[in-house]
Design a protein around this motif. Structure first.
Motif, PDB file in Angstrom:
ATOM      1  N   ASN A  18      13.145 -24.659 -56.853  1.00 29.15           N
ATOM      2  CA  ASN A  18      12.160 -24.918 -57.897  1.00 29.15           C
ATOM      3  C   ASN A  18      11.941 -26.421 -58.063  1.00 29.15           C
ATOM      4  O   ASN A  18      11.956 -26.955 -59.176  1.00 29.15           O
ATOM      5  CB  ASN A  18      12.615 -24.292 -59.217  1.00 29.15           C
ATOM      6  N   SER A  19      11.768 -27.140 -56.943  1.00 31.96           N
ATOM      7  CA  SER A  19      11.618 -28.591 -56.980  1.00 31.96           C
ATOM      8  C   SER A  19      10.374 -29.024 -57.743  1.00 31.96           C
ATOM      9  O   SER A  19      10.346 -30.084 -58.372  1.00 31.96           O
ATOM     10  CB  SER A  19      11.554 -29.144 -55.550  1.00 31.96           C
ATOM     11  N   GLN A  20       9.332 -28.217 -57.687  1.00 31.78           N
ATOM     12  CA  GLN A  20       8.057 -28.580 -58.303  1.00 31.78           C
ATOM     13  C   GLN A  20       7.820 -27.873 -59.635  1.00 31.78           C
ATOM     14  O   GLN A  20       6.729 -27.964 -60.199  1.00 31.78           O
ATOM     15  CB  GLN A  20       6.905 -28.255 -57.339  1.00 31.78           C
ATOM     16  N   ASN A  21       8.846 -27.195 -60.129  1.00 26.47           N
ATOM     17  CA  ASN A  21       8.743 -26.482 -61.405  1.00 26.47           C
ATOM     18  C   ASN A  21       7.571 -25.500 -61.427  1.00 26.47           C
ATOM     19  O   ASN A  21       7.042 -25.179 -62.492  1.00 26.47           O
ATOM     20  CB  ASN A  21       8.595 -27.474 -62.568  1.00 26.47           C
ATOM     21  N   HIS A  22       7.167 -25.062 -60.251  1.00 26.36           N
ATOM     22  CA  HIS A  22       6.026 -24.133 -60.126  1.00 26.36           C
ATOM     23  C   HIS A  22       4.811 -24.628 -60.913  1.00 26.36           C
ATOM     24  O   HIS A  22       4.113 -23.855 -61.561  1.00 26.36           O
ATOM     25  CB  HIS A  22       6.427 -22.725 -60.597  1.00 26.36           C
ATOM     26  N   SER A  23       4.599 -25.952 -60.862  1.00 24.93           N
ATOM     27  CA  SER A  23       3.545 -26.538 -61.692  1.00 24.93           C
ATOM     28  C   SER A  23       2.730 -27.563 -60.924  1.00 24.93           C
ATOM     29  O   SER A  23       3.287 -28.488 -60.316  1.00 24.93           O
ATOM     30  CB  SER A  23       4.176 -27.206 -62.923  1.00 24.93           C
ATOM     31  N   LEU A  24       1.414 -27.415 -60.959  1.00 21.37           N
ATOM     32  CA  LEU A  24       0.521 -28.405 -60.352  1.00 21.37           C
ATOM     33  C   LEU A  24       0.604 -29.723 -61.112  1.00 21.37           C
ATOM     34  O   LEU A  24       0.542 -30.798 -60.502  1.00 21.37           O
ATOM     35  CB  LEU A  24      -0.917 -27.886 -60.360  1.00 21.37           C
ATOM     36  N   ARG A  48      19.130 -32.463 -56.069  1.00 22.66           N
ATOM     37  CA  ARG A  48      19.079 -31.038 -55.706  1.00 22.66           C
ATOM     38  C   ARG A  48      20.464 -30.402 -55.659  1.00 22.66           C
ATOM     39  O   ARG A  48      20.710 -29.386 -56.311  1.00 22.66           O
ATOM     40  CB  ARG A  48      18.365 -30.860 -54.376  1.00 22.66           C
ATOM     41  N   ILE A  49      21.377 -30.979 -54.896  1.00 19.32           N
ATOM     42  CA  ILE A  49      22.687 -30.356 -54.705  1.00 19.32           C
ATOM     43  C   ILE A  49      23.531 -30.430 -55.975  1.00 19.32           C
ATOM     44  O   ILE A  49      24.163 -29.442 -56.376  1.00 19.32           O
ATOM     45  CB  ILE A  49      23.431 -31.018 -53.517  1.00 19.32           C
ATOM     46  N   ILE A  50      23.547 -31.588 -56.630  1.00 18.85           N
ATOM     47  CA  ILE A  50      24.323 -31.756 -57.870  1.00 18.85           C
ATOM     48  C   ILE A  50      23.533 -31.312 -59.099  1.00 18.85           C
ATOM     49  O   ILE A  50      24.068 -31.183 -60.179  1.00 18.85           O
ATOM     50  CB  ILE A  50      24.772 -33.231 -58.015  1.00 18.85           C
ATOM     51  N   SER A  51      22.231 -31.090 -58.902  1.00 20.18           N
ATOM     52  CA  SER A  51      21.350 -30.585 -59.978  1.00 20.18           C
ATOM     53  C   SER A  51      21.162 -31.568 -61.121  1.00 20.18           C
ATOM     54  O   SER A  51      21.101 -31.179 -62.297  1.00 20.18           O
ATOM     55  CB  SER A  51      21.883 -29.252 -60.522  1.00 20.18           C
ATOM     56  N   ILE A  52      21.072 -32.869 -60.787  1.00 21.40           N
ATOM     57  CA  ILE A  52      20.795 -33.883 -61.813  1.00 21.40           C
ATOM     58  C   ILE A  52      19.426 -33.648 -62.440  1.00 21.40           C
ATOM     59  O   ILE A  52      19.195 -33.977 -63.604  1.00 21.40           O
ATOM     60  CB  ILE A  52      20.870 -35.302 -61.205  1.00 21.40           C
ATOM     61  N   ASP A  89      13.472 -36.881 -61.862  1.00 27.13           N
ATOM     62  CA  ASP A  89      12.485 -36.640 -60.804  1.00 27.13           C
ATOM     63  C   ASP A  89      11.409 -37.719 -60.803  1.00 27.13           C
ATOM     64  O   ASP A  89      11.003 -38.212 -59.747  1.00 27.13           O
ATOM     65  CB  ASP A  89      11.849 -35.264 -60.994  1.00 27.13           C
ATOM     66  N   LYS A  90      10.949 -38.118 -61.989  1.00 26.30           N
ATOM     67  CA  LYS A  90       9.910 -39.143 -62.082  1.00 26.30           C
ATOM     68  C   LYS A  90      10.450 -40.506 -61.639  1.00 26.30           C
ATOM     69  O   LYS A  90       9.765 -41.282 -60.975  1.00 26.30           O
ATOM     70  CB  LYS A  90       9.379 -39.231 -63.520  1.00 26.30           C
ATOM     71  N   PHE A  91      11.722 -40.776 -61.993  1.00 22.59           N
ATOM     72  CA  PHE A  91      12.356 -42.021 -61.559  1.00 22.59           C
ATOM     73  C   PHE A  91      12.442 -42.086 -60.036  1.00 22.59           C
ATOM     74  O   PHE A  91      12.139 -43.124 -59.424  1.00 22.59           O
ATOM     75  CB  PHE A  91      13.759 -42.124 -62.163  1.00 22.59           C
ATOM     76  N   VAL A  92      12.848 -40.968 -59.427  1.00 26.29           N
ATOM     77  CA  VAL A  92      12.982 -40.910 -57.970  1.00 26.29           C
ATOM     78  C   VAL A  92      11.634 -41.130 -57.295  1.00 26.29           C
ATOM     79  O   VAL A  92      11.533 -41.866 -56.298  1.00 26.29           O
ATOM     80  CB  VAL A  92      13.604 -39.562 -57.535  1.00 26.29           C
ATOM     81  N   HIS A  93      10.591 -40.501 -57.808  1.00 23.38           N
ATOM     82  CA  HIS A  93       9.262 -40.662 -57.214  1.00 23.38           C
ATOM     83  C   HIS A  93       8.736 -42.084 -57.419  1.00 23.38           C
ATOM     84  O   HIS A  93       8.055 -42.632 -56.533  1.00 23.38           O
ATOM     85  CB  HIS A  93       8.292 -39.637 -57.795  1.00 23.38           C
ATOM     86  N   PHE A  94       9.047 -42.687 -58.558  1.00 21.69           N
ATOM     87  CA  PHE A  94       8.656 -44.080 -58.792  1.00 21.69           C
ATOM     88  C   PHE A  94       9.363 -44.994 -57.790  1.00 21.69           C
ATOM     89  O   PHE A  94       8.748 -45.880 -57.189  1.00 21.69           O
ATOM     90  CB  PHE A  94       9.018 -44.490 -60.225  1.00 21.69           C
ATOM     91  N   TYR A  95      10.654 -44.748 -57.595  1.00 14.21           N
ATOM     92  CA  TYR A  95      11.448 -45.528 -56.647  1.00 14.21           C
ATOM     93  C   TYR A  95      10.941 -45.353 -55.213  1.00 14.21           C
ATOM     94  O   TYR A  95      10.907 -46.309 -54.434  1.00 14.21           O
ATOM     95  CB  TYR A  95      12.909 -45.090 -56.769  1.00 14.21           C
ATOM     96  N   PHE A 137      17.554 -43.424 -51.331  1.00 16.21           N
ATOM     97  CA  PHE A 137      16.550 -42.497 -51.842  1.00 16.21           C
ATOM     98  C   PHE A 137      16.942 -41.049 -51.546  1.00 16.21           C
ATOM     99  O   PHE A 137      16.814 -40.161 -52.400  1.00 16.21           O
ATOM    100  CB  PHE A 137      15.185 -42.798 -51.227  1.00 16.21           C
ATOM    101  N   ILE A 138      17.414 -40.796 -50.325  1.00 18.58           N
ATOM    102  CA  ILE A 138      17.851 -39.451 -49.956  1.00 18.58           C
ATOM    103  C   ILE A 138      19.025 -39.023 -50.834  1.00 18.58           C
ATOM    104  O   ILE A 138      19.107 -37.872 -51.282  1.00 18.58           O
ATOM    105  CB  ILE A 138      18.251 -39.387 -48.471  1.00 18.58           C
ATOM    106  N   PHE A 139      19.934 -39.955 -51.084  1.00 17.62           N
ATOM    107  CA  PHE A 139      21.096 -39.671 -51.936  1.00 17.62           C
ATOM    108  C   PHE A 139      20.660 -39.318 -53.355  1.00 17.62           C
ATOM    109  O   PHE A 139      21.148 -38.335 -53.942  1.00 17.62           O
ATOM    110  CB  PHE A 139      22.021 -40.890 -51.953  1.00 17.62           C
ATOM    111  N   LEU A 140      19.737 -40.099 -53.913  1.00 16.22           N
ATOM    112  CA  LEU A 140      19.286 -39.879 -55.292  1.00 16.22           C
ATOM    113  C   LEU A 140      18.474 -38.596 -55.434  1.00 16.22           C
ATOM    114  O   LEU A 140      18.631 -37.861 -56.420  1.00 16.22           O
ATOM    115  CB  LEU A 140      18.433 -41.070 -55.755  1.00 16.22           C
ATOM    116  N   SER A 141      17.616 -38.344 -54.449  1.00 15.08           N
ATOM    117  CA  SER A 141      16.695 -37.210 -54.573  1.00 15.08           C
ATOM    118  C   SER A 141      17.292 -35.895 -54.080  1.00 15.08           C
ATOM    119  O   SER A 141      17.310 -34.897 -54.806  1.00 15.08           O
ATOM    120  CB  SER A 141      15.397 -37.496 -53.809  1.00 15.08           C
TER     121      SER A 141
END
Length: 199
Positions: A162-168, A87-91, A99-105, A78-82
């Protein structure tokens, strides 16, 4: 210390530990790359990811936390994917739904971590408090989804990310994705446990 660098358990080579060492090596390499190229985003993100991964390893190794090596591997994955790929590779910017896949996982992993924590705290078999353990796993997972969003908000604020896309809306959808996978995992686990007990 020898145990910390081990690749085998009882003489058997473990893919979980091989993945862990390769991941640590990758993070150290990107950290050095970031420093050499004076890229503060890369070396700070690499360092943060390495610290989180090492903390997870220490928790699994040196506490009475009753969890399997498979669960440890899934946590590091999970740390590797997220944090690394995302973040680092900017997938995240390449695949909009990553992002949604990672949160689902994450909901799946956190549910089973919740079960392991419940077993550790109660010092008993899950079958003795089955319903309570399921509820604990669900609430733990959903709570961690909320805490992860707090972590993302904090790193965005401090590191100008900008992990949260500045969006609620993005934040809430992430929590919903993790909550849905948690519920699905709990239902599958309930049916699996009943099948196993009947068998």
């Amino acid at each position: 210390m020898k145990k910390f660098f081990a690749l085998t358990i009882n003489g058997k080579l473990r893919y979980e530990l091989i993945f862990e060492k390769l991941f640590f090596f990758l993070l150290i390499s990107t950290f050095i790359f970031g420093i050499l190229n004076k890229n503060s985003f890369i070396y700070l993100s690499s360092l943060l990811t390495l610290v989180v991964s090492l903390l997870i390893k220490l928790v699994f190794m040196y506490t009475r936390f009753k969890a399997t090596l498979l669960l440890y591997f899934l946590s590091q994955l999970f740390i590797f994917l997220s944090m690394f790929l995302g973040r680092i590779i900017s997938i995240y910017s390449i695949f909009p739904y990553w992002d949604k896949f990672v949160h689902f996982y994450s909901g799946i992993i956190l549910f089973f971590i919740g079960l392991a924590i419940f077993t550790t705290l109660c010092k008993s078999n899950l079958n003795k408090n089955f319903s309570l353990s399921i509820l604990f796993g669900i609430f733990f997972s959903i709570s961690m989804a909320g805490l992860w969003e707090i972590y993302e908000f904090t790193t965005d604020l401090l590191l100008k990310l900008n992990s949260q896309n500045h969006s609620l809306t993005d934040t809430m959808i992430d929590i919903i994705c993790g909550s849905i996978s948690t519920i699905i995992s709990s239902i599958i686990y309930i049916f699996y446990s009943k099948y196993r007990n009947n068998k």
